[in-house]
Scaffold this motif. Structure first.
Motif, PDB file in Angstrom:
ATOM      1  N   VAL A  31       0.860  -1.193   0.000  1.00 42.34           N
ATOM      2  CA  VAL A  31       0.000   0.000   0.000  1.00 42.34           C
ATOM      3  C   VAL A  31       0.892   1.237   0.000  1.00 42.34           C
ATOM      4  CG1 VAL A  31      -1.890  -1.208   1.155  1.00 42.34           C
ATOM      5  CG2 VAL A  31      -0.292   0.115   2.530  1.00 42.34           C
ATOM      6  N   GLN A  32       0.430   2.248  -0.714  1.00 40.27           N
ATOM      7  CA  GLN A  32       1.229   3.445  -0.884  1.00 40.27           C
ATOM      8  C   GLN A  32       0.319   4.624  -1.186  1.00 40.27           C
ATOM      9  OE1 GLN A  32       4.763   5.485  -3.291  1.00 40.27           O
ATOM     10  NE2 GLN A  32       4.142   3.565  -4.238  1.00 40.27           N
ATOM     11  N   CYS A  33       0.790   5.859  -0.939  1.00 45.38           N
ATOM     12  CA  CYS A  33       0.053   7.027  -1.423  1.00 45.38           C
ATOM     13  C   CYS A  33       1.013   7.973  -2.125  1.00 45.38           C
ATOM     14  CB  CYS A  33      -0.707   7.728  -0.302  1.00 45.38           C
ATOM     15  SG  CYS A  33       0.235   8.075   1.187  1.00 45.38           S
ATOM     16  N   GLY A  34       0.458   8.812  -2.976  1.00 44.73           N
ATOM     17  CA  GLY A  34       1.275   9.779  -3.700  1.00 44.73           C
ATOM     18  C   GLY A  34       0.403  10.895  -4.221  1.00 44.73           C
ATOM     19  N   GLY A  35       0.941  12.106  -4.228  1.00 42.88           N
ATOM     20  CA  GLY A  35       0.111  13.252  -4.601  1.00 42.88           C
ATOM     21  C   GLY A  35      -1.011  13.393  -3.590  1.00 42.88           C
ATOM     22  N   SER A  44       4.826   1.412   3.943  1.00 44.76           N
ATOM     23  CA  SER A  44       6.214   1.816   3.760  1.00 44.76           C
ATOM     24  C   SER A  44       6.383   3.309   4.025  1.00 44.76           C
ATOM     25  CB  SER A  44       6.647   1.472   2.326  1.00 44.76           C
ATOM     26  OG  SER A  44       6.595   0.075   2.123  1.00 44.76           O
ATOM     27  N   GLU A  45       7.247   3.972   3.236  1.00 44.82           N
ATOM     28  CA  GLU A  45       7.371   5.427   3.197  1.00 44.82           C
ATOM     29  C   GLU A  45       7.832   6.014   4.535  1.00 44.82           C
ATOM     30  OE1 GLU A  45       3.217   5.627   1.725  1.00 44.82           O
ATOM     31  OE2 GLU A  45       4.057   6.648  -0.014  1.00 44.82           O
ATOM     32  N   VAL A  46       9.133   5.893   4.813  1.00 52.43           N
ATOM     33  CA  VAL A  46       9.686   6.252   6.128  1.00 52.43           C
ATOM     34  C   VAL A  46       9.269   7.650   6.580  1.00 52.43           C
ATOM     35  CG1 VAL A  46      11.799   6.661   7.443  1.00 52.43           C
ATOM     36  CG2 VAL A  46      11.699   4.747   5.870  1.00 52.43           C
ATOM     37  N   PRO A  50      11.905   4.862   0.907  1.00 53.32           N
ATOM     38  CA  PRO A  50      11.589   6.277   0.744  1.00 53.32           C
ATOM     39  C   PRO A  50      10.109   6.424   0.346  1.00 53.32           C
ATOM     40  CG  PRO A  50      13.599   5.698  -0.453  1.00 53.32           C
ATOM     41  CD  PRO A  50      12.963   4.416  -0.017  1.00 53.32           C
ATOM     42  N   ALA A  51       9.579   7.644   0.497  1.00 53.34           N
ATOM     43  CA  ALA A  51       8.178   7.877   0.131  1.00 53.34           C
ATOM     44  C   ALA A  51       8.013   8.097  -1.370  1.00 53.34           C
ATOM     45  CB  ALA A  51       7.634   9.083   0.905  1.00 53.34           C
ATOM     46  N   SER A  52       9.099   8.406  -2.068  1.00 55.32           N
ATOM     47  CA  SER A  52       9.066   8.600  -3.516  1.00 55.32           C
ATOM     48  C   SER A  52       8.297   7.451  -4.172  1.00 55.32           C
ATOM     49  CB  SER A  52      10.509   8.638  -4.042  1.00 55.32           C
ATOM     50  OG  SER A  52      10.518   8.329  -5.417  1.00 55.32           O
ATOM     51  N   ASP A  53       7.281   7.791  -4.966  1.00 60.06           N
ATOM     52  CA  ASP A  53       6.338   6.774  -5.435  1.00 60.06           C
ATOM     53  C   ASP A  53       7.019   5.615  -6.158  1.00 60.06           C
ATOM     54  OD1 ASP A  53       4.530   8.536  -4.427  1.00 60.06           O
ATOM     55  OD2 ASP A  53       3.700   9.162  -6.348  1.00 60.06           O
ATOM     56  N   PHE A  54       7.873   5.958  -7.131  1.00 60.02           N
ATOM     57  CA  PHE A  54       8.468   4.894  -7.970  1.00 60.02           C
ATOM     58  C   PHE A  54       9.508   4.114  -7.190  1.00 60.02           C
ATOM     59  CE2 PHE A  54       9.617   9.195  -8.958  1.00 60.02           C
ATOM     60  CZ  PHE A  54       8.437   9.682  -9.493  1.00 60.02           C
TER      61      PHE A  54
HETATM   62 CA    CA Z   1       4.596   7.696  -2.048  1.00 61.27          CA
END
Ligand code: CA
Length: 514
Positions: free
Chosen positions: A273-277, A307-309, A407-411
């Protein structure tokens, strides 16, 4: 979001003009954009501003009730120190198992299950990317039609492999990421490698003996790691290289094409699971629905990674207390401490995370963003923690909620979750992003109806209906769970798959470049 909060956000499309009387609240003193915060009571300078029952900052000036509260009138609190944290203290009641849910997947020899049947071409170095891409185009047009049970062919292009300090301690991260991506469940255990020849990351270093099952993979029938080396003396001319890659591809396509989907329990899902924007709705609609879905998946015996520290750093105490054991809590603290030091080395801190779009969407700072992001993890105990690029099964993790540090960076996050063994991906967005991955289906969730309306052929689920009062967090969470099973079974495609929208694999390389 909580009874103790002294701010709330404007949900209305287009925001609200000054003078609007809020039901049961103050009258707006300013025009407040959609997703932005309003002071519910007078907030004199120096007042703690609370949202999600957490202090997201202190006011730097007097803000009477009804004022617009944005990042320019807030001072961000310090990050919580990584000492004296509650370690595995919370008594999370065991969740009721959720039985009876299945999907149609591809069983792999190592026990994992694929949701797609894809031929991946591993690359040791960026130098070969153009050649592999040329070969992939020809495989798609000439070979794939002959192998109707294979979904796709994907070149695992990346920027690593040479011109790097390959013996630096942190080089372990990009190297194991590449290794573990080639072992992703959606690639069916078939590994073929294209190498240049002179690169630092030699094939045997990328995939040492024992990391992948060696079968009779080579076209000449011999056993061993299947490598097409472009500098090999046998190649005369470009077409010889292309034909070499295509000849090897046939060997793997033959085997992949013999595979069929089987009914497997939902526990075989490995969901990242992730978020972005993100925007201020992320923590109100989409992410809480993901959290509910995460709980359903954990109850069904599946594995879920969050994820996404930098987006959980401000909630570290919530996470360490939810750890199943003190060892898991320690492992999470270790990841946060490593990342704090990594950011510090670059003269930055967690506040570097927020984007102009986040702020325009109403998120004042990383504390507020983190509180909205962390809810994707639902309410289960945290069963394990991974370092960047590590693989779940190498750590003996086969189910439950896992913190996979990235990292939180999407890719980069998506790339590392692929390495961990992800076979389905959920991605929430408020501002909107067309994000997709070639190796794994990505279910995209809009936080606002306005975005879902405009991006109707890019967003798979509209969680904005929660804010509109047309759906609940629970209903949207179930919708997500059911859609995951449909997509995992190959009965449905995500919009990103439909349009073939793929972002690049982007490695996390904290080690030096030479
Ligand atoms: Ca992200």
């Amino acid at each position: 979001m909580h009874a103790a909060d002294n701010v709330a956000i404007v949900a209305n499309d287009g925001g609200l003009p000054a003078g609007t009387a809020l039901p049961g609240g103050p009258t707006l003193r300013d025009k407040v954009p959609q997703g932005h915060k309003v002071a519910l009571v007078d907030l004199p300078a120096g007042t703690e501003v609370r949202r999600y029952d957490v202090t997201i900052g202190r006011t730097t000036q007097d803000l009477p009730a009804g004022s617009w509260v944005h990042e320019r009138v807030l001072e961000m609190p310090q990050a919580r120190a990584l000492e004296a944290l509650p370690m595995a203290t919370s008594r999370v009641a065991p969740m009721e198992p959720l039985a009876g849910f299945t999907f149609e997947g591809y069983r792999n020899a190592d026990g994992s299950v694929g949701t797609r049947n894809i031929l991946a071409i591993t690359q040791t170095v960026q130098c070969v990317a153009g050649v592999v891409d040329f070969a992939v185009q020809r495989i798609k047009s000439e070979l794939l039609p002959l192998y109707p049970h294979v979904d796709d062919v994907v070149g695992l292009e990346h920027s690593y492999g040479c011109g790097v300090a390959i013996d630096a301690p942190d080089a372990v991260i990009p190297i194991r990421t590449l290794r573990n991506i080639s072992r992703n469940p959606n690639f069916g255990g078939e590994v073929m490698v294209v190498s240049l020849g002179c690169e630092k990351l030699q094939p045997e270093r990328l995939l040492p003996p024992g990391t992948i099952p060696i079968t009779d993979t080579r076209a000449d029938g011999t056993a061993g790691l299947d490598v097409v080396c472009l500098q090999d003396d046998s190649h005369v001319g470009f077409m010889s290289m292309i034909e070499g890659v295509m000849r090897q591809a046939r060997v793997h396509l033959e085997r992949l094409n013999r595979r069929r989907r089987e009914t497997v329990p939902a526990s075989a899902l490995v969901v990242g699971v992730q978020c972005g924007g993100s925007d201020a709705f992320s923590g109100v609609t989409a992410n809480p629905a993901v959290g509910f879905c995460t709980d359903l998946l954990v109850r069904a015996g599946a594995t879920v990674m969050f994820s996404e520290v930098t987006e959980v750093r401000d909630g570290i105490a919530q996470l360490t207390s939810r750890a199943a054991t003190p060892e898991v809590a320690e492992a999470m603290v270790k990841e946060m401490a490593w990342y704090d030091a990594y950011l510090q080395r670059g003269s930055a801190d967690r506040s570097a995370n927020t984007t102009p779009g986040n702020k325009q969407g109403g998120l004042s700072n990383i504390v507020e963003k983190a509180m909205g992001s962390i809810v994707k993890s639902g309410s289960a105990q945290i069963a394990g923690a991974l370092s960047p690029g590590e693989r779940l099964s190498d750590k003996g993790i086969t189910s439950g909620l896992v913190y996979a540090a990235t990292p939180a960076s999407d890719f980069i996050c998506g790339t590392l979750q692929l390495a961990a063994g992800m076979n389905m991906h959920i991605f929430t967005t408020g501002r909107g992003t067309p994000y997709g991955l070639a190796a794994c289906p990505v279910v995209k969730v809009a936080t606002r109806t306005d975005l879902a309306r405009r991006w109707h052929d890019l967003m798979d689920i509209n969680a904005g209906r929660i804010a509109d009062g047309e759906s609940t967090i629970e209903e949207t969470g179930w919708e997500m769970f059911r859609l995951l099973l449909e997509v995992a079974s190959g009965r449905k495609k995500t919009w990103a798959e439909h349009w073939k929208l793929h972002n690049a694999l982007v490695l996390f390389n904290p080690a030096p470049i030479t």
